[in-house]
Design a protein around this motif. Structure first.
Motif, PDB file in Angstrom:
ATOM      1  N   GLY A 152       0.687  -1.361  -0.230  1.00  0.00           N
ATOM      2  CA  GLY A 152      -0.024  -0.127   0.168  1.00  0.00           C
ATOM      3  C   GLY A 152       0.747   1.190  -0.182  1.00  0.00           C
ATOM      4  O   GLY A 152       0.410   2.346  -0.596  1.00  0.00           O
ATOM      5  N   HIS A 153       1.968   1.153   0.790  1.00  0.00           N
ATOM      6  CA  HIS A 153       2.625   2.481   0.822  1.00  0.00           C
ATOM      7  C   HIS A 153       3.154   2.797  -0.610  1.00  0.00           C
ATOM      8  O   HIS A 153       3.161   3.613  -1.216  1.00  0.00           O
ATOM      9  N   PRO A 154       4.247   1.861  -1.103  1.00  0.00           N
ATOM     10  CA  PRO A 154       4.630   2.018  -2.535  1.00  0.00           C
ATOM     11  C   PRO A 154       3.615   2.264  -3.500  1.00  0.00           C
ATOM     12  O   PRO A 154       3.887   3.050  -4.346  1.00  0.00           O
TER      13      PRO A 154
ATOM     14  N   ALA B  10       4.861   0.844   7.798  1.00  0.00           N
ATOM     15  CA  ALA B  10       4.028   0.604   8.908  1.00  0.00           C
ATOM     16  C   ALA B  10       3.636   2.090   9.503  1.00  0.00           C
ATOM     17  O   ALA B  10       3.112   1.934  10.602  1.00  0.00           O
ATOM     18  N   HIS B  11       3.815   3.162   8.863  1.00  0.00           N
ATOM     19  CA  HIS B  11       3.270   4.315   9.394  1.00  0.00           C
ATOM     20  C   HIS B  11       1.634   4.436   9.271  1.00  0.00           C
ATOM     21  O   HIS B  11       1.074   5.223   9.795  1.00  0.00           O
ATOM     22  N   HIS B  12       1.369   3.432   8.360  1.00  0.00           N
ATOM     23  CA  HIS B  12      -0.283   3.188   8.541  1.00  0.00           C
ATOM     24  C   HIS B  12      -0.820   2.388   9.739  1.00  0.00           C
ATOM     25  O   HIS B  12      -1.936   2.173   9.764  1.00  0.00           O
ATOM     26  N   GLN B  13       0.192   1.872  10.591  1.00  0.00           N
ATOM     27  CA  GLN B  13      -0.310   1.095  11.497  1.00  0.00           C
ATOM     28  C   GLN B  13       0.222   1.580  12.912  1.00  0.00           C
ATOM     29  O   GLN B  13       0.546   0.435  13.731  1.00  0.00           O
TER      30      GLN B  13
HETATM   31 CU   LIG Z   1       2.000   5.490   3.335  1.00  0.00          CU
END
Ligand SMILES: [Cu+2]
Ligand code: HEM
Lengths: 531, 198
Positions: free
Chosen positions: A258-260, A307-310
């Motif tokens: 998701g982040h990439p 993991a900045h989404h978590q």
């Molecule tokens: Cu992100």
């Protein structure tokens, strides 16, 4: 000219086949590019329709139009259709049209695979739409109320519509992986003699990096949803704590992709900007090497900050600190790109045609979204902002300008090349202003809603949030309707208009502008020599 | 450059990239064991934290009358367990160092005898070592006859050493079914460890 010799196959000229066979069996990069773009435009309206329903429901507190599960299914569908149906195919359409013309190649390296990667898309879209439709039928199970992140355990409990969605994601993944392989092979092996990698047009560079990102992360998502499928039907417990699994594992798999993915959406548009801004500033791009460098840095660091989404899952202090610092570091190369764009405009003789207006809007508004991103990257702050409307405001401020406006800029910039007609500049400007103003009215108030505590993905809200939601919904009406004007402009330009010259814009540079507008069905059958 | 040359090169690059795709697909699955390993090593996972529960030695046994901590109770039942399970109270105000008791109510809604295991966790996770359970239904598996309802007591204490910035914490239980002969995945039956270091 070059000493290139051509095999019989490539020298063999034939006209475009006629009728539906021209499109279904097409191996021509221009036709496939057109198909991609038309597909994306259709999906833009489909995704837009679900967004309009969401905003109409949120116009007032309480539950008016849809029931809660349907609402959450709309949220899920909106995101998936926009990301996989609109933005990624539109960027692939631009790549198909422009990359061979920009690097002096006769076509994409693997034309038949190109045909396949496009024609998988309608099948995937059908699956995606079925996943939405099936719960309306008796025995169709429940709606996909998870949001696009598909977190278990909820996603394990959803009815059979989730299986349709999982297959849709597999198909979409296969399509974009095939397209990526094709683009990389083309860029690495088919460049005109004399075009070193570091002389390649920026749009090609951004797509080279994007394609590598796709190859690295889409298979991991495919693996993740496959495990989900197994948990749902084959008794495994990858994500079920009762069987020794961990639902948080899915979050890691998802965000590793998701982040990439957000850079996959962003970079092609950065590539478009690197052509539009120099053309309308009548200056070469400032800092080509540093653009390439910072893009590679963004892509590399972007792979390891997911993991900045978590932050809220309860990671150890060390892990959280690492992900926070990594995320903040990314804003440095991103900022560098923005500074390069500003420096390109500096003291240029600028004119403000529609593509350039979009480009300037991107520089302003994308930067704003980047700033709210840095706020979210700070762990203690994110503990409050996470899963609130503030996050929704953040990612719309980066994705709308960063991805969609960049694609609009590209479409307006290259429409004369594709169609041979200039679009109506006055209508283009009206579209720009209604679109950008509508966008800001819609999403700016959502920052305040989030800071005041309104959660995302919930159909109802406290009455104290009413005013900003009303403003946001009114903005959404303006924003949504403005796209009808885009449709009108595109159709009008295809059907006629002022004749476009080969170099449709005074300041435009690059091989593609040496071809006629519209270009012949086969171009660069003899590769140009690049000095 | 000969066209045949380009074709050969194209084929090679395509295969290479295809290999990369296959590798990354495998990497996704390799993340499953890697993830568990990583969590064990860095103590990221709640399992590792659970072992910490109540493990910080208390420096005093005195009740801290001046301090009031809110303890909230949260219950989840895994869909594989046909039970209702709730705390008798949603929350309590407690003094650190003092012992409290609270009841949890479990109700088997099926007609079959079912065995389950409760897994505790504490949020914020920083408070985990300071939360001691002296008696807990989660130390053992619990078996309920069909339609049986039972009260399950929990006796707990919050350590006076709980960091000053923590004013409230949540104790969360997840109840899951144990199939016949199945042991709980992790050592959840942690003995009530109150080490008093004077
Ligand atoms: Cu992100
Ligand atoms: C300066 C750079 C950026 C930083 C520091 C940043 C930081 C963050 C953080 C920390 C979150 C998680 C918030 C939460 O859920 O609590 C987030 C969410 C998000 N960001 Fe960014 N971001 C940046 C740029 C971008 C860009 C360039 C894009 C896309 C073009 C983007 C798209 C998104 C999306 C889509 C989400 C939400 C995903 C979801 O939960 O559904 N961000 N960002």
């Amino acid at each position: 000219m070059s000493t290139t010799t051509l095999s019989h196959d490539e020298a063999h000229h034939h006209d475009a086949p006629k009728g539906w066979r021209r499109w279904l069996f097409s191996t021509n990069h221009k036709d496939i590019g057109t198909l991609y773009l038309l597909f994306a435009l259709t999906m833009l309206f489909l995704g837009g329709a679900s967004a309009m329903l969401i905003r109409m429901e949120l116009f007032m507190p309480g539950i008016q139009l849809v029931d809660p599960d349907l609402y959450n299914n709309l949220v899920t569908n909106h995101a998936l259709i926009m990301i996989f149906g609109a933005v990624m195919p539109a960027a692939a359409g631009l790549a198909n049209w422009m990359i061979p013309m920009m690097i002096g190649a006769p076509d994409m390296a693997l034309p038949r695979m190109n045909n396949l990667s496009f024609w998988i898309l309608p099948a995937a879209a059908t699956m995606l739409i079925l996943s939405f439709v099936v719960p309306f039928f008796p025995g169709g199970g429940t709606q996909i109320n998870t949001g696009w992140t598909l977190y278990p355990p909820l996603s394990v409990q959803v009815g059979m519509s989730m299986d349709f969605l999982i297959f849709a994601i597999h198909l979409l993944g296969i399509s974009s992986v095939l397209a990526s392989i094709n683009i990389i092979v083309t860029l690495l092996n088919m460049r005109a003699p004399g075009m070193a990698l570091m002389k390649m047009p920026m749009f090609c560079w951004t797509w080279l990096v994007t394609a590598f990102l796709l190859i690295l992360v889409v298979p991991v998502l495919a693996g993740g949803v496959t495990m989900l499928l197994f948990d749902r039907h084959f008794g495994t417990s990858f994500f079920d704590a009762a069987g020794g699994g961990d639902p948080v594992l899915f979050q890691h798999l998802f965000w590793f992709f998701g982040h990439p993915e957000v850079y996959i959406l962003l970079l092609p548009s950065i590539g478009v900007l690197s052509h539009v801004i120099p053309a309308f500033s009548r200056k070469p791009l400032f800092g080509y090497n540093s653009m390439v460098g910072s893009m590679l840095a963004v892509a590399t660091i972007g792979m390891v900050v997911w993991a900045h989404h978590q932050y809220t899952i309860g990671m150890s202090m060390g892990a959280v600190t690492y992900f926070m610092i990594g995320t903040i570091i990314i804003s440095i190369p991103v900022g560098l790109m923005i500074f390069n764009f500003i420096a390109t405009m500096w003291r240029g003789s600028m004119t403000f045609e529609t593509p350039m207006l979009f480009a300037i809007a991107i520089v302003l508004m994308f930067t704003f979204g980047g700033l709210s991103g840095v706020m979210l990257a700070v762990v203690p702050a994110d503990m409050q902002y996470h899963d609130s409307m503030f996050v929704v405001a953040h990612f719309h401020y980066v994705l709308m300008p960063g991805a969609v406006f960049g694609l609009f800029a590209g479409v307006f910039y290259w429409l004369p090349k594709w169609t041979g007609h200039m679009y109506d500049e006055r209508l283009g400007k009206i579209f720009f202003w209604t679109n950008v103003i509508g966008f800001n009215i819609t999403f700016f108030p959502q920052h305040f809603l989030g800071l005041a505590g309104m959660p995302r993905r919930i159909i109802d809200y406290n009455v104290m949030f009413t005013e900003f939601n009303v403003i946001s919904s009114v903005g959404a009406i303006i924003f949504g309707l403005s796209h009808l004007l885009l449709l009108y402009i595109v159709i009008k330009t295809i059907r006629g208009g002022k004749k476009a010259e080969s170099r449709s814009w005074e300041g435009a540079k690059g091989l593609e502008w040496e071809l006629d507008s519209p270009p012949a069905f086969h171009t660069w059958t003899v590769a140009p020599q690049v000095k | 450059m000969q066209a045949g040359d380009t074709q050969r090169k194209n084929r090679r690059t395509t295969l290479l990239l295809g290999g990369m795709v296959v590798l990354m697909f495998g990497f996704g699955f390799a993340l499953v064991p890697l993830y568990n390993l990583f969590c064990q090593v860095t103590g990221t996972q709640s399992i590792a934290l659970r072992a910490e529960m109540g493990r910080i030695p208390m420096t005093s046994t005195e009740v801290d009358e001046a301090r009031l901590i809110t303890v909230k109770f949260d219950t989840t039942v895994n869909p594989n367990l046909p039970w209702e399970f709730e705390a008798a109270k949603a929350s309590m105000q407690v003094h650190p160092g003092q012992m409290y008791e609270v009841n949890f109510v479990a109700n088997n809604r099926s007609s079959a005898t079912v065995t389950g295991q409760a897994i505790p966790s504490v949020a914020p996770w920083q408070a985990t070592p300071y939360f001691s359970k002296l008696e807990c239904f989660c130390f053992n598996r619990q078996t309920l006859e069909g339609h049986e309802q039972t009260d399950m007591p929990l006796r707990f204490m919050v350590s006076p050493d709980l960091p000053a910035e923590i004013h409230s914490l949540t104790l969360s239980y997840s109840f899951m079914r144990l199939k016949a002969g199945q042991e709980p995945e992790s050592p959840t039956a942690i003995p009530p460890a109150i080490v008093t270091a004077q």
